[in-house]
Design an enzyme around this catalytic site. Structure first.
Site, mmCIF file in Angstrom:
data_model
loop_
_atom_site.group_PDB
_atom_site.id
_atom_site.type_symbol
_atom_site.label_atom_id
_atom_site.label_comp_id
_atom_site.label_asym_id
_atom_site.label_seq_id
_atom_site.Cartn_x
_atom_site.Cartn_y
_atom_site.Cartn_z
ATOM 1 C CB SER A 27 59.543 51.278 49.652
ATOM 2 O OG SER A 27 58.371 50.854 50.326
ATOM 3 C CG MET A 28 58.178 47.370 45.185
ATOM 4 S SD MET A 28 58.497 45.878 44.214
ATOM 5 C CE MET A 28 59.720 45.074 45.246
ATOM 6 C CD GLU A 167 55.842 58.321 45.422
ATOM 7 O OE1 GLU A 167 56.430 57.736 44.515
ATOM 8 O OE2 GLU A 167 56.453 59.017 46.251
ATOM 9 C CE1 TYR A 169 50.256 56.670 50.483
ATOM 10 C CE2 TYR A 169 52.467 56.745 49.553
ATOM 11 C CZ TYR A 169 51.232 56.140 49.655
ATOM 12 O OH TYR A 169 50.961 54.991 48.943
ATOM 13 N NE ARG A 217 60.191 57.522 46.556
ATOM 14 C CZ ARG A 217 59.591 56.335 46.430
ATOM 15 N NH1 ARG A 217 59.631 55.466 47.429
ATOM 16 N NH2 ARG A 217 58.982 56.019 45.317
ATOM 17 C CG HIS A 255 49.494 57.032 45.192
ATOM 18 N ND1 HIS A 255 50.202 56.189 44.370
ATOM 19 C CD2 HIS A 255 50.021 56.877 46.437
ATOM 20 C CE1 HIS A 255 51.117 55.550 45.077
ATOM 21 N NE2 HIS A 255 51.038 55.955 46.324
ATOM 22 C CD GLN A 342 48.720 42.147 32.751
ATOM 23 O OE1 GLN A 342 49.448 42.355 31.793
ATOM 24 N NE2 GLN A 342 47.907 41.113 32.793
ATOM 25 C CE LYS A 566 32.109 42.999 28.066
ATOM 26 N NZ LYS A 566 33.031 42.473 29.110
ATOM 27 N N GLY A 651 46.988 29.377 26.839
ATOM 28 C CA GLY A 651 45.835 29.574 25.969
ATOM 29 C C GLY A 651 45.287 28.290 25.408
ATOM 30 C CD GLU A 657 38.082 38.267 29.910
ATOM 31 O OE1 GLU A 657 38.990 39.101 30.004
ATOM 32 O OE2 GLU A 657 36.992 38.498 29.347
#
Length: 674
Positions: A27-28, A167, A169, A217, A255, A342, A566, A651, A657
């Protein structure tokens, strides 16, 4: 077809039905579940994976009621009108011979809405809202909602459901003292804390009948304080089997755990030993999960008796044809998940639809399609970083004649620096995939060829993917022998001194800091042992609850200062779901992190800086510049002078970034449109 991986491709007989192999697409949550009437997109997404050979698919999580949904009033399965919309999904999967289960997910105190509930009114450290303690009426209603959700899944044509019990839940929250402080029949003694989850399973089994898959699960290792003991895990698993589950799937970590479990620095199959400990305690099949992205590792886990089946989730974002390629002996052609997070988890937690860094077609199957062209063009791609590689491969898949030029003697560009960072070894697999596809697609590859614009006049189009060069800084003494560029430091870490200042705390600065402070051994077992000790993971539960022990961090071989101009938190722009772990790792290794730094000068004494209007000298032996990149576009004036059509990619187009996700996505979108 199955001789290479006989255990992985053996059918799994569940009694009332048979799975064609031992591969579960886990599952995702993709974000498509939260879009109204996106069922055709979901169907296309899962159909590609079913066509790709997976045995059983588990969907993203759907809430049994509004209290437990991932987002308020979205992703629910609680009526026949909604269930009927799912028939397009189940039919699409069944047409390709796979089976599919709907995951029932009640998020409990992790819910993002305002009406979140939990066993006890204890706020999660990753949640903004305090949950309401469930009343007896709430509990019975929620059990009924689980059963009704399963019935609706059955009505929609699903082959079964997965009940999410890990997880951190809701069901997991009932199990442990950390989140269950109740004094009634649903709390206190472990028999009472198990009661909610077991009541849910029994209610679901009673509602759907015997010929329906129920995957449960189960959290095998919580990785939080006051989590379950191993004896409790085994006891609960045995009761889950008695309650009517068909299969037990492995869940790893809550999590809110301060232990990374799924990103690239986690060794492959790091938790298969945990699943192995449960084997023999139950008779139903047990599934191993987390960071398994290679068919040989999956085969070895089953063959060695660590599991009956393998769950791979994100690897099917990366390559829908994973199973078919493995079965055909084409494992080298698998586009491997690199665990970067990402484009999948980071986008989900930012409210976007998930996709994949190495496969931007994922979750966009109805929008982005690679279609053979009738207008075949001769295309030169200049630069074999990931932008150029993605462009060349996609163009060749469409039938264009492609020549790929690369000035270096190897493909990969900036990825060659990334793959050298400890924990990012999987980046090698992306380059292996592209090398294989270049060969299979007969792309002409010219390595060690610094191409001139005058050589490209015979091409219909030129793609300039020449990448970036490190940005130079205007600091007095910048040419001092102490100074190194980040490519030099990564390629020759042995030349870096014992005291180091890193100028620039973006992704590359963190990479260099991780490389220079790494002190672990080499080889899989050494990496696995170091991962477990530095994060305090005890897969043997020797110290009791949650699978946690006191972490032990090896001493860093260098003293490192990580600096940025920064004044904000260092690593603020790192990946959302992995940045915290990277910061924490460097803190554990004693890296000094300073923001709001003004760089005054570099001399024999080291790096002179000014922080909060105070001058300081860092008496370092080496200064590594990681202060960004600039586009390398010296080929463009030549192309313009020759009048050759060109397009800038990656690039070479925008260096600011720079990340591989944007580069590969841009390359793919260009190539499918040419």
């Amino acid at each position: 077809m199955t001789t290479l991986y006989p255990h992985l491709f053996a059918p799994l007989d569940l009694g009332f039905t048979t799975l064609r192999n031992r591969v579960l697409m886990g599952s995702m949550h993709t974000g498509l579940e939260d879009i109204a009437d996106a069922h055709d997109r979901i169907a296309a997404f899962y159909a590609e994976r079913a066509k790709g050979g997976v045995g059983l698919i588990v969907t993203g999580g759907y809430g049994p009621n509004a209290d437990g949904s991932v987002r308020a009033d979205t992703g629910l399965m609680n009526n026949e009108i909604e269930a009927a919309k799912h028939k397009v999904i189940t039919q699409a999967v069944h047409e390709h011979g796979a089976k599919i289960c709907l995951q029932i997910l009640h998020t409990g105190r992790y819910a993002r809405g305002q009406s979140l509930v939990a066993p006890s009114a204890i706020q999660a450290p990753i949640s903004r809202n305090m949950p309401r303690e469930m009343t007896e009426e709430d509990i019975h209603r929620t059990v009924e909602d689980f059963a009704h959700c399963a019935a609706m899944a059955q009505f929609a044509g699903y082959d079964g459901v997965e009940i999410m019990g890990s997880e951190g839940y809701l069901i997991n929250q009932f199990l442990v003292k950390r989140t269950n402080k109740r004094t009634d029949g649903w709390g206190g003694h472990y028999d009472n804390r198990m009661k909610f989850g077991l009541t849910v399973i029994r209610a679901v089994r009673e509602r759907v009948g015997s010929d329906f898959i129920i995957v449960f699960r189960l959290s095998m290792i919580d990785l939080v304080e006051d989590g379950s003991t191993w004896a409790e895990v085994v006891q609960f698993a045995q009761e889950v089997e008695k309650a009517g589950a068909t299969i037990i799937n492995t869940g790893i970590g809550w999590h809110e755990a301060r232990v990374p479990t799924i990103y690239t620095a986690v060794p492959r199959g790091a938790f298969s030993d945990v699943t192995q400990r449960l084997m023999g305690h139950v008779k139903i099949p047990v599934i191993s999960s987390n960071r398994i992205n290679d068919p040989q590792m999956a085969e070895d886990i089953i063959a060695s008796g660590k599991a009956n089946m393998i769950s791979m989730a994100r690897p099917f974002l990366a390559d829908a044809d994973f199973v078919n390629k493995a079965a055909a002996g084409r494992a080298d052609a698998i586009n491997t998940c690199i665990g970067c997070n990402q484009a999948c988890l980071d986008q989900i937690f930012s409210g976007q639809v998930a996709t994949c860094l190495v496969n931007p077609l994922a979750c966009h199957e109805t929008e982005i399609k690679i279609i053979k062209t009738h207008d075949i063009q001769r295309v030169a791609v200049v630069g074999a970083g990931v932008a150029g590689l993605a462009t060349a491969v996609t163009l060749a898949e469409r039938g264009h004649q492609v020549t790929l030029f690369e000035a270096q003697q190897q493909i990969g560009g900036q990825f060659n620096y990334a793959k050298a960072i400890p924990g990012k070894e999987d980046f090698n697999d992306t380059l292996r995939y592209y090398q294989t596809r270049l060969t299979e697609l007969s792309v002409t590859l010219k390595l060690g060829h610094y191409v001139k614009g005058s050589e490209l006049s015979s091409f219909d189009h030129v793609v300039v993917s020449t990448g970036v060069v490190p940005r130079s800084l205007n600091i007095p003494g910048i040419n001092h022998p102490k100074v190194m560029t980040y490519p030099d430091a990564i390629e020759h870490p042995e030349r870096v001194g014992k005291t180091v200042a890193i100028i620039g705390a973006g992704g590359i600065g963190f990479d260099v800091a991780e490389l220079l402070t790494h002190s672990g051994g080499h080889g899989y077992q050494a990496e696995l042992d170091q991962y477990r000790t530095q994060w305090g993971i005890d897969v043997h539960y020797t110290d009791g609850r949650g699978g946690l022990v006191v972490e032990q961090m090896s001493a860093s071989p260098r003293e490192v200062f990580l600096l940025q101009r920064k004044a904000t938190k260092l690593g603020e722009n790192l990946a959302k779901t992995t940045g915290w772990a990277r910061r924490l790792l460097l803190q554990k290794r004693g890296v000094h992190m300073l923001g709001g730094v003004e760089y005054v000068k570099i001399d024999d004494g080291g790096l002179h800086i000014r922080v909060d209007d105070t001058d300081k000298l860092l008496p370092v032996a080496t200064i590594v510049i990681c202060a960004g990149q600039e586009s390398k576009t010296d080929l463009v004036p030549e192309l313009q002078q020759c009048g050759i059509p060109y397009t800038l990619i990656g690039g070479a187009d925008v260096a600011a970034e720079l990340d591989a996700k944007r580069a590969i996505a841009q390359a793919t979108q260009f190539a499918v449109a040419l």
